[in-house]
Design a protein around this motif. Sequence first.
Motif, short mmCIF file in Angstrom:
data_model
loop_
_atom_site.label_atom_id
_atom_site.label_comp_id
_atom_site.label_asym_id
_atom_site.label_seq_id
_atom_site.Cartn_x
_atom_site.Cartn_y
_atom_site.Cartn_z
N LEU A 139 -2.17 -1.98 -9.47
CA LEU A 139 -1.18 -3.06 -9.49
C LEU A 139 -0.80 -3.47 -8.08
O LEU A 139 -0.73 -4.65 -7.77
CB LEU A 139 0.07 -2.60 -10.26
CG LEU A 139 0.00 -2.87 -11.76
CD1 LEU A 139 1.17 -2.19 -12.45
CD2 LEU A 139 0.03 -4.36 -12.03
N TYR A 140 -0.57 -2.47 -7.25
CA TYR A 140 -0.23 -2.78 -5.87
C TYR A 140 -1.31 -3.64 -5.23
O TYR A 140 -1.05 -4.65 -4.62
CB TYR A 140 -0.11 -1.48 -5.04
CG TYR A 140 1.13 -0.67 -5.29
CD1 TYR A 140 2.38 -1.29 -5.29
CD2 TYR A 140 1.06 0.70 -5.47
CE1 TYR A 140 3.52 -0.53 -5.50
CE2 TYR A 140 2.20 1.44 -5.67
CZ TYR A 140 3.43 0.83 -5.69
OH TYR A 140 4.55 1.59 -5.87
N ARG A 156 -1.60 6.98 -14.84
CA ARG A 156 -0.47 6.13 -14.53
C ARG A 156 -0.47 5.77 -13.05
O ARG A 156 -0.28 4.63 -12.68
CB ARG A 156 0.83 6.86 -14.91
CG ARG A 156 1.76 5.98 -15.70
CD ARG A 156 2.96 6.77 -16.12
NE ARG A 156 2.62 7.80 -17.08
CZ ARG A 156 3.22 8.99 -17.14
NH1 ARG A 156 4.16 9.31 -16.28
NH2 ARG A 156 2.88 9.86 -18.04
N PHE A 212 4.36 2.86 -0.82
CA PHE A 212 4.16 1.64 -0.03
C PHE A 212 5.12 1.67 1.14
O PHE A 212 6.10 2.41 1.13
CB PHE A 212 4.45 0.39 -0.88
CG PHE A 212 5.93 0.13 -1.04
CD1 PHE A 212 6.65 0.78 -2.02
CD2 PHE A 212 6.60 -0.73 -0.17
CE1 PHE A 212 8.02 0.58 -2.14
CE2 PHE A 212 7.98 -0.93 -0.29
CZ PHE A 212 8.68 -0.27 -1.27
N PHE A 260 5.77 -11.32 -2.37
CA PHE A 260 4.94 -10.14 -2.48
C PHE A 260 5.80 -8.87 -2.47
O PHE A 260 5.62 -7.97 -3.27
CB PHE A 260 3.94 -10.10 -1.33
CG PHE A 260 3.25 -8.77 -1.21
CD1 PHE A 260 2.37 -8.35 -2.18
CD2 PHE A 260 3.52 -7.93 -0.14
CE1 PHE A 260 1.76 -7.12 -2.09
CE2 PHE A 260 2.93 -6.71 -0.05
CZ PHE A 260 2.04 -6.30 -1.02
N LEU A 312 -1.42 -7.12 -6.50
CA LEU A 312 -0.36 -7.96 -5.95
C LEU A 312 -0.68 -8.37 -4.52
O LEU A 312 -0.46 -9.51 -4.13
CB LEU A 312 0.97 -7.19 -5.97
CG LEU A 312 1.60 -7.14 -7.35
CD1 LEU A 312 2.75 -6.15 -7.35
CD2 LEU A 312 2.09 -8.51 -7.76
N LEU A 313 -1.22 -7.42 -3.81
CA LEU A 313 -1.59 -7.72 -2.43
C LEU A 313 -2.62 -8.84 -2.41
O LEU A 313 -2.53 -9.79 -1.63
CB LEU A 313 -2.16 -6.45 -1.78
CG LEU A 313 -2.43 -6.52 -0.29
CD1 LEU A 313 -1.11 -6.55 0.46
CD2 LEU A 313 -3.25 -5.34 0.16
N VAL A 328 7.07 -3.43 -9.13
CA VAL A 328 6.06 -2.48 -9.65
C VAL A 328 6.50 -1.06 -9.35
O VAL A 328 6.47 -0.19 -10.20
CB VAL A 328 4.69 -2.75 -8.98
CG1 VAL A 328 3.70 -1.68 -9.39
CG2 VAL A 328 4.19 -4.12 -9.36
N ASN A 330 -0.80 2.20 -11.21
CA ASN A 330 0.16 1.70 -10.22
C ASN A 330 -0.54 1.19 -8.97
O ASN A 330 -0.24 0.13 -8.46
CB ASN A 330 1.13 2.81 -9.81
CG ASN A 330 2.14 3.08 -10.90
OD1 ASN A 330 2.22 2.30 -11.85
ND2 ASN A 330 2.87 4.16 -10.78
#
Lengths: 280, 696
Positions: free
Chosen positions: B23-24, B16, B337, A7, B27-28, A14, B20
């Motif tokens: 996307l984060y 944009r 993040f 992760f 993924l999480l 990203v 992003n």
Amino acid sequence: MKRLYIFLIAAMTVYLSACEKNTEGPEETIHSLKLVESYEGSNEHIEIYSQSKTLQVGYNKIWIKILDKAQENLVQVDQGFWRPVMHMPSMQHSSPHSSLVKSTDPDFTFEGYVVFTMASDEKSYWELLVEYTYNQNSVTETIGLKVNSLPKRHKNVQSFAYENEEYTIALIDPKKPKMGSNIISAVLLKSSDHEKYEEVNGWEIDLDPRMPSMDNHDSPNNKNLIQKNDKGEYIGTLNLSMSGYWRLNLKIIDSHKNVIKGEKVTKENEKSSVYFELEF
Amino acid sequence: MSHKKYSKNNKTTRKRSVINIFLYIFLLLIYLAFPHHYLSAQNNIVKESKDTAEYTHKSIHLDEITIFGKTELYTESKNQLADINKYIEGSNSINMIKRGAYAWEPMINGMGSERSNITIDGMHIFSACTDKMDPITSYVEVTNLSSVDIASGQKGNEHGMSISGSINLVRKKSDFNMKGTSGHAFIGYESANKQKITGIALENSHKKYFTDISFTYRNAANYKAGGNLEIPFSQFTKYNASAIGGYKLTDHHIIEGSIIYDHAVDVGYPALPMDVATAKAGIFSAQYNYFPKDNPFIHEWKTKVYYNSITHIMDDTKRPDVPVRMDMPGWSKTGGFYTQVHLKRAKHRINAKLSGYQNASLAEMTMYPNQGDEKDMFMLTWPDVLSSQTQLYLRDQIHLTSSVQLDFSGSLAYQHAKIRDESGFENLKIFYPDIKSSNNRLLKSLNANVLYDFSNIELSFGTGYGERAPDVSEGYGFYLFNSFDKYDYIGSPSLPNETSLESNLAISYQKNGHSLKLKGDYFHIRNHIIGKPIDGINSMTIGAKGVKMYTALDFANLFSTSLEGKVSLKEYLKWKSSLSYRIGRDNEKHNLPLIQPFSYNSELEFSKNQYTMHLAVEGAAKHKAISTYYGESPVNDYLLLNLSLRKAFNLQGYSKQLYINVGVDNLLDRRYTTFADWNRIPQMGRNIFTNLMFTF
């Protein structure tokens, strides 16, 4: 644990990919001259070109093609001469212009520039007298031209008298001013008879751009216009810190450093007596 | 024309950034969707996380931490509905620069917000106003927060690279404690600016999940300074809504999501030539907490992704006489993040954190000519600067013995800044023909502290080294008018990093409820960034004195000290006093601006039978060390008297309480200004506040 690493690595990817810049390609401008006027002569076809489709008050660089009747090939001509003429109901006069020289571009016959001092209207019109020698015959053609006026606050030419001569200063660039540093260029011509004009060399033009609507504030680090090449153009740096209406106050300084026209801008003196204007 | 272009740019930036964020989150979710091998076990997470908290906040007496607690936040204070500014101002490390009644700018150790980091739960957020009218603290309400952690100097290096320290606003949230629904509602009124305050907070706590929501509304008219002097353009209206939710996937895995939406409208700034039509912030985050079972090292692992967007619309439409009308909107968008792990091993308590963010800052100025048909005048004051930073942070607290602790921390950050707007870049080239549109910086921070904890005496001393990059205004600002010294400011893209060498000492003595604490912080700042006038360049702003360019001074020194004492006179009567003083000088011995003169406050607290009464005096000596060189004007001494009373009523047994709170600030209606009041606007005169809070 492993999943956490996956992760994290993915999140970093990203993040980093988001860092990559997204550049948009610059606007492509294809440099091509536009046909302004075409004229049917007795033996030849004449085409007049400029950087834009129309001529307008101020400095206009002009290219001329002299073609055969089939309009296919440039014809071989000798030395040329031209003269712009303004016809008004009560009088006629010429306008500052360069001499007409053979074009350096093989697609054109002649080139030069004309500084139109006024626009055409219903009663007044411009003609361009073009003379050249073709097949040992001297040819004179008179071509009607339409010269457009400029919008308000776009003054780009000014004439003034000094020691029995009339001087004209005309702005060449920037044609499309932008925020930031602009290259500014101008021509300075003089005439004693309003017919023959010659370029003035070795002088200096002091530049002080101001915004009249913002308490006449200036902009920093401008550079005076001086001749940098053999084309007679005066070139300097014009810094425009914002868009809007700018008055470019000028001072004309001769080769002996005497100011022959123009005044310093102060709190009391809002503008010089010689200036250009831009609005964008 | 220009407008369209920029708004388009904004849109693409926003798009944009939103992508992003998605996307984060995606993924999480992918990560969370994996099967969990080690479920089961009845580990008590709540207890463990509490341990961490205690342990992180050890030496609480020496660090500046304003703990709001759950609802205690209100009980501690004199005015339970005071805004966050007043809470933060209570810290001796902090002074607040006031440009009006709203959005005060916190200074830590006498240094402004460009030298500090203000974060919310570790999230980076950057102000969108070129004139510092919207510090991050202005986008939250007390109802959003459980505590404000103030760390001085490099002790705050966890939250980013700074010089003066950090303020981390800790989000308030419920536990998984099966308490069911609880909450509080409040209503209040303040006389000096006819401020009406109302709001509600609801908490819903279950075994597997919790949800908290809150809403606060404040509306104030112009305030009156001492002697019934109305200060025009000091009104404001603020709406704040927030929601936070947590879900316990297993005993070891918790996910959380949080939103704060803050919207201020019609905010006046009497000390400035412009006001704010709207200031809007949307602050979003998703968090994943992992508490491993039986892991000998990893204690807690927290990962967060976030995004926030600020829109700040500054204008002068309400001002009657302006030479030229202007709008100065600004936008700031940040995505980022962090992932942070707490490790325990023998005597070591390790905190490691990897974080990253990207911020885009853009601000414009449009002036409307008085001649109707002229084109608008337009420029970019912040040229759409994209700053990206990745930071690695490590801290090791070593418990050598039960009474001696060593605390080491270090940060390494890589920063990339890029001017994205072409015209803004071209404008800066007027001053710096050779600049490049981007630059990279490596920033370092180190801190070492020693802590002795004897029975009555606690002693802490340490040293630190830190670096910071110039902020957007210092690096790229274009003709930013500073109404304090009346100069237009130009940023300098090639400024070196500002570096600081600091040392600190704190000593406290406690016995039988009495305590005394002395604290000192010394900063030697190299490449101290400040504006210096440049000759031959004229201002753009009408009426400005000239142009200052940000330059790096060889060095500047700052020293802050405070002394605090608490005495328990009787069980029900306490006396609390504090003194503080700062000095700041540049390399030529000029005083630095906005440095606190000798200030004091002293209060008596009486509490008995659910009555709490405060009688307080606060004041400052005449500010002698004013910085005439940097455009500061004199300030006189002042002394204020404040009084407050609070009574709690228990309803239905002890399940519900009603708190009634009345008080008067500046009882004697003195007209006064402090060293931190922008353009010396007089502060509030006599202010009678009354409010009610009902908790259930």
